[in-house]
Design a protein around this motif. Structure first.
Motif, PDB file in Angstrom:
ATOM      1  N   ASP A 389     -92.719 -35.035  -6.153  1.00 54.69           N
ATOM      2  CA  ASP A 389     -91.585 -34.738  -7.038  1.00 54.69           C
ATOM      3  C   ASP A 389     -90.924 -33.436  -6.593  1.00 54.69           C
ATOM      4  O   ASP A 389     -91.596 -32.405  -6.446  1.00 54.69           O
ATOM      5  CB  ASP A 389     -92.098 -34.594  -8.478  1.00 54.69           C
ATOM      6  CG  ASP A 389     -90.964 -34.510  -9.493  1.00 54.69           C
ATOM      7  OD1 ASP A 389     -90.019 -33.726  -9.251  1.00 54.69           O
ATOM      8  OD2 ASP A 389     -91.025 -35.210 -10.512  1.00 54.69           O
ATOM      9  N   PRO A 390     -89.600 -33.434  -6.374  1.00 59.53           N
ATOM     10  CA  PRO A 390     -88.931 -32.205  -5.912  1.00 59.53           C
ATOM     11  C   PRO A 390     -89.039 -31.042  -6.889  1.00 59.53           C
ATOM     12  O   PRO A 390     -88.981 -29.884  -6.480  1.00 59.53           O
ATOM     13  CB  PRO A 390     -87.476 -32.647  -5.720  1.00 59.53           C
ATOM     14  CG  PRO A 390     -87.331 -33.921  -6.477  1.00 59.53           C
ATOM     15  CD  PRO A 390     -88.670 -34.568  -6.459  1.00 59.53           C
ATOM     16  N   TYR A 391     -89.197 -31.339  -8.183  1.00 58.23           N
ATOM     17  CA  TYR A 391     -89.381 -30.253  -9.145  1.00 58.23           C
ATOM     18  C   TYR A 391     -90.681 -29.507  -8.865  1.00 58.23           C
ATOM     19  O   TYR A 391     -90.740 -28.270  -8.968  1.00 58.23           O
ATOM     20  CB  TYR A 391     -89.389 -30.796 -10.580  1.00 58.23           C
ATOM     21  CG  TYR A 391     -88.033 -31.212 -11.082  1.00 58.23           C
ATOM     22  CD1 TYR A 391     -87.111 -30.269 -11.526  1.00 58.23           C
ATOM     23  CD2 TYR A 391     -87.657 -32.559 -11.119  1.00 58.23           C
ATOM     24  CE1 TYR A 391     -85.858 -30.649 -11.999  1.00 58.23           C
ATOM     25  CE2 TYR A 391     -86.410 -32.947 -11.579  1.00 58.23           C
ATOM     26  CZ  TYR A 391     -85.514 -31.992 -12.015  1.00 58.23           C
ATOM     27  OH  TYR A 391     -84.274 -32.364 -12.472  1.00 58.23           O
ATOM     28  N   ALA A 392     -91.737 -30.242  -8.510  1.00 56.64           N
ATOM     29  CA  ALA A 392     -93.023 -29.620  -8.194  1.00 56.64           C
ATOM     30  C   ALA A 392     -92.910 -28.794  -6.906  1.00 56.64           C
ATOM     31  O   ALA A 392     -93.454 -27.688  -6.808  1.00 56.64           O
ATOM     32  CB  ALA A 392     -94.104 -30.691  -8.045  1.00 56.64           C
ATOM     33  N   ILE A 393     -92.203 -29.334  -5.920  1.00 59.54           N
ATOM     34  CA  ILE A 393     -91.990 -28.606  -4.668  1.00 59.54           C
ATOM     35  C   ILE A 393     -91.227 -27.307  -4.938  1.00 59.54           C
ATOM     36  O   ILE A 393     -91.594 -26.234  -4.459  1.00 59.54           O
ATOM     37  CB  ILE A 393     -91.231 -29.483  -3.651  1.00 59.54           C
ATOM     38  CG1 ILE A 393     -92.094 -30.675  -3.232  1.00 59.54           C
ATOM     39  CG2 ILE A 393     -90.832 -28.662  -2.430  1.00 59.54           C
ATOM     40  CD1 ILE A 393     -91.380 -31.674  -2.343  1.00 59.54           C
ATOM     41  N   ASN A 394     -90.168 -27.406  -5.733  1.00 54.36           N
ATOM     42  CA  ASN A 394     -89.359 -26.225  -6.038  1.00 54.36           C
ATOM     43  C   ASN A 394     -90.151 -25.165  -6.785  1.00 54.36           C
ATOM     44  O   ASN A 394     -89.928 -23.962  -6.599  1.00 54.36           O
ATOM     45  CB  ASN A 394     -88.132 -26.625  -6.848  1.00 54.36           C
ATOM     46  CG  ASN A 394     -87.063 -27.290  -6.002  1.00 54.36           C
ATOM     47  OD1 ASN A 394     -87.184 -27.340  -4.781  1.00 54.36           O
ATOM     48  ND2 ASN A 394     -86.023 -27.798  -6.638  1.00 54.36           N
ATOM     49  N   SER A 395     -91.062 -25.608  -7.629  1.00 56.55           N
ATOM     50  CA  SER A 395     -91.887 -24.673  -8.376  1.00 56.55           C
ATOM     51  C   SER A 395     -92.737 -23.833  -7.426  1.00 56.55           C
ATOM     52  O   SER A 395     -92.891 -22.619  -7.610  1.00 56.55           O
ATOM     53  CB  SER A 395     -92.773 -25.432  -9.367  1.00 56.55           C
ATOM     54  OG  SER A 395     -93.582 -24.543 -10.100  1.00 56.55           O
ATOM     55  N   ARG A 396     -93.290 -24.475  -6.394  1.00 52.83           N
ATOM     56  CA  ARG A 396     -94.084 -23.736  -5.416  1.00 52.83           C
ATOM     57  C   ARG A 396     -93.204 -22.838  -4.543  1.00 52.83           C
ATOM     58  O   ARG A 396     -93.578 -21.719  -4.203  1.00 52.83           O
ATOM     59  CB  ARG A 396     -94.890 -24.707  -4.543  1.00 52.83           C
ATOM     60  CG  ARG A 396     -96.175 -25.177  -5.218  1.00 52.83           C
ATOM     61  CD  ARG A 396     -97.104 -25.820  -4.217  1.00 52.83           C
ATOM     62  NE  ARG A 396     -96.649 -27.148  -3.827  1.00 52.83           N
ATOM     63  CZ  ARG A 396     -96.928 -28.256  -4.520  1.00 52.83           C
ATOM     64  NH1 ARG A 396     -97.634 -28.172  -5.632  1.00 52.83           N
ATOM     65  NH2 ARG A 396     -96.500 -29.417  -4.117  1.00 52.83           N
ATOM     66  N   LEU A 397     -92.032 -23.337  -4.169  1.00 53.37           N
ATOM     67  CA  LEU A 397     -91.125 -22.541  -3.353  1.00 53.37           C
ATOM     68  C   LEU A 397     -90.700 -21.267  -4.081  1.00 53.37           C
ATOM     69  O   LEU A 397     -90.539 -20.202  -3.479  1.00 53.37           O
ATOM     70  CB  LEU A 397     -89.886 -23.361  -2.993  1.00 53.37           C
ATOM     71  CG  LEU A 397     -90.049 -24.527  -2.018  1.00 53.37           C
ATOM     72  CD1 LEU A 397     -88.739 -25.284  -1.879  1.00 53.37           C
ATOM     73  CD2 LEU A 397     -90.510 -24.049  -0.656  1.00 53.37           C
ATOM     74  N   LEU A 398     -90.529 -21.382  -5.394  1.00 59.37           N
ATOM     75  CA  LEU A 398     -90.076 -20.247  -6.186  1.00 59.37           C
ATOM     76  C   LEU A 398     -91.055 -19.080  -6.092  1.00 59.37           C
ATOM     77  O   LEU A 398     -90.650 -17.913  -6.130  1.00 59.37           O
ATOM     78  CB  LEU A 398     -89.887 -20.676  -7.641  1.00 59.37           C
ATOM     79  CG  LEU A 398     -88.893 -19.878  -8.489  1.00 59.37           C
ATOM     80  CD1 LEU A 398     -87.510 -19.856  -7.842  1.00 59.37           C
ATOM     81  CD2 LEU A 398     -88.814 -20.449  -9.883  1.00 59.37           C
ATOM     82  N   GLY A 399     -92.335 -19.409  -5.973  1.00 60.82           N
ATOM     83  CA  GLY A 399     -93.351 -18.365  -5.827  1.00 60.82           C
ATOM     84  C   GLY A 399     -93.209 -17.583  -4.542  1.00 60.82           C
ATOM     85  O   GLY A 399     -93.778 -16.493  -4.391  1.00 60.82           O
TER      86      GLY A 399
END
Length: 458
Positions: A389-399
């Motif tokens: 899910d791209p939302y999950a990917i984005n959550s990690r990228l945000l870190g």
């Protein structure tokens, strides 16, 4: 003193004037359980230097030092420092002068030069300088086509920015304009077969976007042919103005509705941005917004005047071409300065940099996800479908101080785990490689978790 609380003497005088003895007596009609009988729990007052430090700290929390891969109609480009230096001059920044441009030759000349450069960019003959943003410009362009053709229905491409479609739908609700949406093919472009079925003798216009929401360049020639053979007009929306530095302008269009935010207008939570309508001279009387013309006075000296200014301030409301044309003179001036600073050669080089960054990024991302719409030319955006899910990917990228692409599930659920990624001249190769590496880690992690589950099941 207008922002300071009233003094005790002021309050006593006000209470005496209305025949009351105390503030409690003033608020007596409000039941006691709803009245606050203590001081507000707010921090102590701060010195100016403390307030400045406080907001500096807050700014760090709001994304300073982050790399953003978001686009979708709002683009992060470099703003030459000369823009703010010039627009801050009193001649331009005062609240009234840009609005009452009739008495300001400097503002009128600025708007005239803006219109001229927009026409050169778009290949059109006339342009206005007064729309709120790209979405309202697109909706107003459609209404303009309805007035010009005397027809009511409108065909809209599904590859048009989804929020532009929402704005248009709001307009259409009380305008009696039936809207029909035509889909896109595997190449990300308007499906011509669907379009031919959708356009009829009742269609006022076809509204498309190019580069479209997915970043792909539409076949404007073919779309124009379908629209025109049915007597409909073609309206082309351009959300990324920098694309005109290298992409052939849609001269086949009857009306162009553009968002010029990329030209020196800062990202600002949705606006104000800089909407533009450009069209052919024969359609000018139905064009909303202000239009500035050049003339000479009785001494032969060049001057500028408002021309065909069919705004609600000048004529009766029911006769106005638009009742929402907010004045964008200051924002248009930002765009004007940007175009002047870059010039033809600079804008072309800027577009090439955007194109090169996108080509590199798309190639890297394709190693760890499925790239959609690869058979058509694109500008600075591309769509990647990931296993996770791209939302999950984005959550990690945000870190890692990276704002990832825009997940498309909300607008295009049929595309699954697709996300729209954007690169501009400010996107570094390091940032691209870091984002790709983190996405690869996410893919490996997701694959490993699936394998572990499968092993447990076995």
């Amino acid at each position: 003193m207008r922002y300071l609380p009233k003094s005790p003497a002021d309050r006593e005088a006000m209470l005496k004037a209305i025949g009351l003895r105390s503030v409690d007596e003033l608020f007596a009609p409000i039941p006691g359980e709803y009245r606050l009988n203590r001081d507000l729990k707010v921090p102590r007052q701060m010195a100016e230097s403390e307030i400045v430090d406080y907001f500096r700290q807050c700014s760090h929390e709001n994304g300073e030092g982050y790399t953003s891969f978001l686009g979708a109609g709002a683009y992060f480009h470099y703003r030459p420092v000369i823009i703010d230096s010039l627009i801050s001059r009193g001649e331009f920044l005062t609240a009234y002068t840009p609005y009452q441009a009739e008495i300001s030759q400097g503002t009128l000349q600025s708007i005239f030069e803006f219109q001229t450069m927009i026409c050169e960019l778009t290949g059109m003959e006339v342009a206005n300088a007064s729309m709120y943003d790209g979405s309202t410009a697109a909706a107003e362009a459609v209404m303009m086509a309805v007035r010009l053709t005397g027809r009511r229905s409108v065909v809209v491409a599904k590859s048009l920015h989804p929020e532009y479609r929402e704005v248009l739908a709001t307009y259409a609700t009380h305008q009696g304009m039936p809207l029909s949406v035509t889909g896109f093919g595997e190449d990300g472009r308007v499906n011509l077969k669907e379009l031919e079925k959708a356009v009829s003798a009742e269609s006022a216009c076809v509204l498309i976007q190019s580069p479209n929401f997915f970043g792909t360049i539409e076949d404007v020639d073919a779309i124009a042919e379908v629209a025109h053979k049915n007597g409909a007009m073609l309206v082309v929306s351009i959300a990324e103005a920098v694309s005109l530095g290298i992409v052939e302008p849609p001269r086949q269009a009857d009306i162009i509705a553009m968002e010029a935010q990329s030209f020196g207008v800062p990202l600002g939570f949705g606006g104000p941005y800089c909407g533009v309508i450009a069209t052919r001279e024969k359609f000018v009387r139905q064009m909303p917004g202000r239009l500035v013309g050049q003339t000479t006075d009785k001494h032969g000296k060049r001057g500028f005047v408002l021309t065909l200014a069919t705004r609600e301030q000048h004529i009766r409301r029911e006769r106005a071409t638009s009742n929402i044309c907010t004045n964008q003179a200051l924002v248009a001036l930002m765009v004007n300065i940007f175009m002047t600073v870059y010039g033809k050669v600079g804008l072309k080089e800027l577009a090439k940099q955007n194109l090169a960054k996108t080509a590199y990024a798309a190639g890297q991302f394709s190693k760890h996800g499925k790239l959609l719409f690869t058979k058509t030319p694109r500008f600075n955006e591309f769509v990647v479908v990931s296993n996770e899910d791209p939302y999950a990917i984005n959550s990690r990228l945000l870190g890692h101080h990276i704002v990832g692409g825009l997940p498309l599930k909300k607008f295009y659920p049929e595309l699954g785990n697709a996300a729209l990624w954007c690169c501009t001249e400010l996107t570094t190769r390091t940032a691209i490689d870091t984002a790709v590496g983190l996405m690869a880690e996410s893919e490996r992690s997701a694959r490993s978790s699936k394998e572990e589950v499968a092993e447990v099941v076995r």
